[in-house]
Design a protein around this motif. Structure first.
Motif, PDB file in Angstrom:
ATOM      1  N   TYR A   1       0.844  -1.201   0.000  1.00  0.00           N
ATOM      2  CA  TYR A   1       0.000   0.000   0.000  1.00  0.00           C
ATOM      3  C   TYR A   1       0.878   1.250   0.000  1.00  0.00           C
ATOM      4  O   TYR A   1       1.861   1.354   0.737  1.00  0.00           O
ATOM      5  CB  TYR A   1      -0.882  -0.011   1.241  1.00  0.00           C
ATOM      6  N   ASP A   2       0.518   2.214  -0.838  1.00  0.00           N
ATOM      7  CA  ASP A   2       1.267   3.465  -0.981  1.00  0.00           C
ATOM      8  C   ASP A   2       0.311   4.627  -0.736  1.00  0.00           C
ATOM      9  O   ASP A   2      -0.480   4.985  -1.607  1.00  0.00           O
ATOM     10  CB  ASP A   2       1.870   3.549  -2.391  1.00  0.00           C
ATOM     11  N   PRO A   3       0.332   5.225   0.470  1.00  0.00           N
ATOM     12  CA  PRO A   3      -0.623   6.293   0.780  1.00  0.00           C
ATOM     13  C   PRO A   3      -0.473   7.521  -0.107  1.00  0.00           C
ATOM     14  O   PRO A   3      -1.460   8.228  -0.360  1.00  0.00           O
ATOM     15  CB  PRO A   3      -0.330   6.619   2.252  1.00  0.00           C
ATOM     16  N   VAL A   4       0.743   7.776  -0.599  1.00  0.00           N
ATOM     17  CA  VAL A   4       0.946   8.935  -1.476  1.00  0.00           C
ATOM     18  C   VAL A   4       0.184   8.746  -2.784  1.00  0.00           C
ATOM     19  O   VAL A   4      -0.533   9.646  -3.249  1.00  0.00           O
ATOM     20  CB  VAL A   4       2.454   9.145  -1.746  1.00  0.00           C
ATOM     21  N   LEU A   5       0.317   7.567  -3.375  1.00  0.00           N
ATOM     22  CA  LEU A   5      -0.378   7.297  -4.634  1.00  0.00           C
ATOM     23  C   LEU A   5      -1.892   7.249  -4.437  1.00  0.00           C
ATOM     24  O   LEU A   5      -2.655   7.768  -5.262  1.00  0.00           O
ATOM     25  CB  LEU A   5       0.118   5.966  -5.225  1.00  0.00           C
ATOM     26  N   VAL A   6      -2.341   6.659  -3.338  1.00  0.00           N
ATOM     27  CA  VAL A   6      -3.779   6.576  -3.069  1.00  0.00           C
ATOM     28  C   VAL A   6      -4.369   7.972  -2.896  1.00  0.00           C
ATOM     29  O   VAL A   6      -5.464   8.269  -3.404  1.00  0.00           O
ATOM     30  CB  VAL A   6      -4.062   5.695  -1.832  1.00  0.00           C
ATOM     31  N   ALA A   7      -3.658   8.842  -2.212  1.00  0.00           N
ATOM     32  CA  ALA A   7      -4.151  10.204  -2.013  1.00  0.00           C
ATOM     33  C   ALA A   7      -4.297  10.932  -3.349  1.00  0.00           C
ATOM     34  O   ALA A   7      -5.211  11.745  -3.533  1.00  0.00           O
ATOM     35  CB  ALA A   7      -3.204  10.972  -1.098  1.00  0.00           C
ATOM     36  N   MET A   8      -3.413  10.635  -4.292  1.00  0.00           N
ATOM     37  CA  MET A   8      -3.493  11.276  -5.609  1.00  0.00           C
ATOM     38  C   MET A   8      -4.592  10.656  -6.468  1.00  0.00           C
ATOM     39  O   MET A   8      -5.300  11.361  -7.193  1.00  0.00           O
ATOM     40  CB  MET A   8      -2.138  11.155  -6.326  1.00  0.00           C
ATOM     41  N   ALA A   9      -4.734   9.315  -6.408  1.00  0.00           N
ATOM     42  CA  ALA A   9      -5.701   8.625  -7.270  1.00  0.00           C
ATOM     43  C   ALA A   9      -7.124   8.731  -6.762  1.00  0.00           C
ATOM     44  O   ALA A   9      -8.072   8.640  -7.553  1.00  0.00           O
ATOM     45  CB  ALA A   9      -5.301   7.158  -7.411  1.00  0.00           C
ATOM     46  N   GLN A  10      -7.306   8.887  -5.446  1.00  0.00           N
ATOM     47  CA  GLN A  10      -8.637   9.011  -4.842  1.00  0.00           C
ATOM     48  C   GLN A  10      -9.582   7.884  -5.286  1.00  0.00           C
ATOM     49  O   GLN A  10     -10.690   8.138  -5.790  1.00  0.00           O
ATOM     50  CB  GLN A  10      -9.253  10.371  -5.194  1.00  0.00           C
ATOM     51  N   PRO A  11      -9.188   6.615  -5.095  1.00  0.00           N
ATOM     52  CA  PRO A  11     -10.056   5.512  -5.526  1.00  0.00           C
ATOM     53  C   PRO A  11     -11.138   5.212  -4.500  1.00  0.00           C
ATOM     54  O   PRO A  11     -11.096   5.688  -3.361  1.00  0.00           O
ATOM     55  CB  PRO A  11      -9.079   4.337  -5.607  1.00  0.00           C
ATOM     56  N   GLY A  12     -12.101   4.409  -4.926  1.00  0.00           N
ATOM     57  CA  GLY A  12     -13.089   3.880  -3.986  1.00  0.00           C
ATOM     58  C   GLY A  12     -12.730   2.473  -3.554  1.00  0.00           C
ATOM     59  O   GLY A  12     -13.149   2.008  -2.491  1.00  0.00           O
ATOM     60  N   HIS A  13     -11.944   1.776  -4.391  1.00  0.00           N
ATOM     61  CA  HIS A  13     -11.562   0.395  -4.124  1.00  0.00           C
ATOM     62  C   HIS A  13     -10.057   0.224  -4.292  1.00  0.00           C
ATOM     63  O   HIS A  13      -9.447   0.862  -5.169  1.00  0.00           O
ATOM     64  CB  HIS A  13     -12.285  -0.564  -5.075  1.00  0.00           C
ATOM     65  N   VAL A  14      -9.477  -0.648  -3.479  1.00  0.00           N
ATOM     66  CA  VAL A  14      -8.044  -0.943  -3.550  1.00  0.00           C
ATOM     67  C   VAL A  14      -7.850  -2.454  -3.421  1.00  0.00           C
ATOM     68  O   VAL A  14      -8.457  -3.097  -2.551  1.00  0.00           O
ATOM     69  CB  VAL A  14      -7.247  -0.226  -2.436  1.00  0.00           C
ATOM     70  N   ILE A  15      -7.028  -3.013  -4.296  1.00  0.00           N
ATOM     71  CA  ILE A  15      -6.668  -4.431  -4.223  1.00  0.00           C
ATOM     72  C   ILE A  15      -5.180  -4.539  -3.932  1.00  0.00           C
ATOM     73  O   ILE A  15      -4.355  -3.962  -4.648  1.00  0.00           O
ATOM     74  CB  ILE A  15      -6.979  -5.167  -5.549  1.00  0.00           C
ATOM     75  N   LEU A  16      -4.842  -5.264  -2.873  1.00  0.00           N
ATOM     76  CA  LEU A  16      -3.449  -5.613  -2.589  1.00  0.00           C
ATOM     77  C   LEU A  16      -3.245  -7.032  -3.109  1.00  0.00           C
ATOM     78  O   LEU A  16      -3.790  -7.984  -2.566  1.00  0.00           O
ATOM     79  CB  LEU A  16      -3.161  -5.554  -1.090  1.00  0.00           C
ATOM     80  N   GLN A  17      -2.499  -7.164  -4.185  1.00  0.00           N
ATOM     81  CA  GLN A  17      -2.326  -8.466  -4.843  1.00  0.00           C
ATOM     82  C   GLN A  17      -0.877  -8.933  -4.725  1.00  0.00           C
ATOM     83  O   GLN A  17       0.054  -8.140  -4.885  1.00  0.00           O
ATOM     84  CB  GLN A  17      -2.732  -8.364  -6.315  1.00  0.00           C
ATOM     85  N   ILE A  18      -0.713 -10.221  -4.463  1.00  0.00           N
ATOM     86  CA  ILE A  18       0.621 -10.799  -4.380  1.00  0.00           C
ATOM     87  C   ILE A  18       0.565 -12.248  -4.830  1.00  0.00           C
ATOM     88  O   ILE A  18      -0.452 -12.929  -4.673  1.00  0.00           O
ATOM     89  CB  ILE A  18       1.197 -10.692  -2.941  1.00  0.00           C
TER      90      ILE A  18
END
Length: 445
Positions: A371-388
């Protein structure tokens, strides 16, 4: 690079008929003074009744040599044959082959000969797997022509075949990551999912040439984090595995990625009408795959790919490959008018593409489950997937810094002409909708 040979007897029959044998080269263990050259020497002897035995060396199903063990070894006859009168007939028992060095295990088969000099079906047979562990990733040849990954730094073969557990540090790191997810969801108003991409051998265990351990790293992860809500679409992929994976690649196909996307959306409780916006038309294409290119000769196979390319939706690409890659697709007609960010690995690329029919903006960041809070703050998504991917579970998510730091470092290290091309492309976005994303790269260069 110095070699480090492992030699394993994988099959044998009627060993009682063998007078003696020895593999003199290569020798097991590290050879710190021997640099890896373009060739490897197989030298030794095999003494059995019936005259010279047969030596077959193959790799990846390709026979590299098939010769009689008829090199004279009077030293062996003197040491192993008691009756001097029998020694002349028995001394042609050696072999000495120099073959091209290739990635992956060599298979050395030695068998006793019959009266006509051909292999004796009732005689002795010994089969060895000989591998330079410093050689790098290679293709493991399984049943029904399927290839699997071996020799990688994550030891995919060992993770599947040996009883293993998460290390204490890895367990603590994943525990903290799942705890943090709840905070990220609350603070950002996000709906999140943790997705594990099963390894190909997990889906095709019956095709894999090695037996599965009773408790692998994946099993240990499942048990320890049973209440995490992790999405592991093993059953969905197994049910349609012929279409979800191809013979010559480690990764799931576009169709397999869509099955995984559907599993995530079901876990989120999305309406069927929204789930139905995932790709449903696929076509068959031939490609060599990341494992097919490791064989000599290379091998291709067929796989299901998107019938309609998502490329027209691709609006931003930072020009970085693998770690640090950032791509953004936009689809104004998507049923969910919010964004989705995928922090994933190489399995996440077509996972993100499959979701372009669902979300108005899909952002893919090569940062496995990080998870990257800087990128999330810029993208402003409603959904996030952490995939590995399954083979990475033994480690921990890397959340140091931001993806933009990784990307800028990789761009700075490019050859001058390539670096200029990437920076010019980023600069073309300044002042536009993706200006903030471009500036986050350029300001760090």
């Amino acid at each position: 690079m110095p070699t480090n040979w492992t030699i394993k007897l994988v099959e044998y029959r009627n060993l009682s008929t063998i007078v003696g044998w020895n593999l003199e080269s290569p020798q097991p263990g590290a050879e710190p003074d021997a640099e890896t050259g373009p060739e490897v020497r197989f030298r030794g002897w095999f003494l059995a009744p019936g005259g010279p035995g047969r030596i077959v060396v193959s790799q990846g199903g390709t026979v590299l040599a098939d010769v009689p063990a008829d090199v004279p070894r009077p030293d062996v006859a003197r040491a192993r044959v008691a009756d001097p009168a029998d020694r002349p007939a028995m001394q042609t028992c050696g072999f000495d082959l120099t073959l091209p060095r290739r990635l992956g295990p060599y298979r050395l088969e030695v068998s006793s000969a019959g009266a006509d000099g051909a292999p004796d079906g009732d005689g002795a047979v010994m089969i060895f797997d000989i591998l330079d562990q410093n050689g790098g990733p290679y293709a493991v040849v399984g049943r029904n022509r399927h290839l699997f990954l071996g020799g990688d730094t994550n030891d995919s073969v060992g993770q599947f075949t040996e009883e293993r557990r998460l290390s204490d540090s890895s367990f603590v790191s994943w525990q903290a990551n799942f705890a943090a997810m709840r905070g990220w969801e609350t603070a950002g108003g996000l709906t999140m999912a943790f997705l594990i991409a099963p390894s190909k051998e997990e889906i095709f265990a019956d095709f894999y040439p090695f037996s599965r351990a009773r408790r692998t790293v994946l099993d240990d992860f499942r048990i320890r984090f049973a209440d995490s809500g992790a999405v592991i679409p093993t059953n969905e992929l197994r049910a349609q595995r012929t279409f979800a994976f191809c013979e010559t690649d480690t990764h799931w196909t576009d169709y397999g990625a869509t099955l995984a996307a559907k599993a995530v959306m079901k876990a989120w409780g999305m309406d069927d009408a929204v789930v139905d916006a995932l790709p449903y038309e696929f076509c068959v294409r031939q490609r060599q795959g990341d494992l097919g290119i490791k064989l000599e000769p290379r091998r291709a196979s067929y796989e299901l790919t998107f019938a309609h390319s998502p490329d027209p939706y691709l609006m931003f690409d930072n020009g970085v490959r693998n770690q640090g890659c950032l791509r953004i697709w936009e689809n104004p007609q998507a049923p969910v008018q919010r964004g989705c960010v995928i922090f994933g690995d190489s399995f996440g690329t077509n996972l993100a593409q499959s979701l372009t029919g669902v979300f108005s903006r899909v952002t893919y960041a090569y940062r496995p489950a990080g998870y990257d809070p800087v990128l999330v703050a810029m993208a402003q998504p409603g959904h996030v997937i952490l995939q590995i991917t399954q083979r990475f579970l033994h480690g921990s998510p890397d959340r140091r810094g931001t993806l933009f730091d990784t990307a800028a470092n990789k761009i700075a290290a490019l050859p001058p002409a390539e670096r200029q091309e990437v920076t010019d492309q980023l600069a073309s976005h300044v002042g536009g909708r993706f200006s903030a994303f471009a500036a986050a790269h350029l300001d760090r260069l």
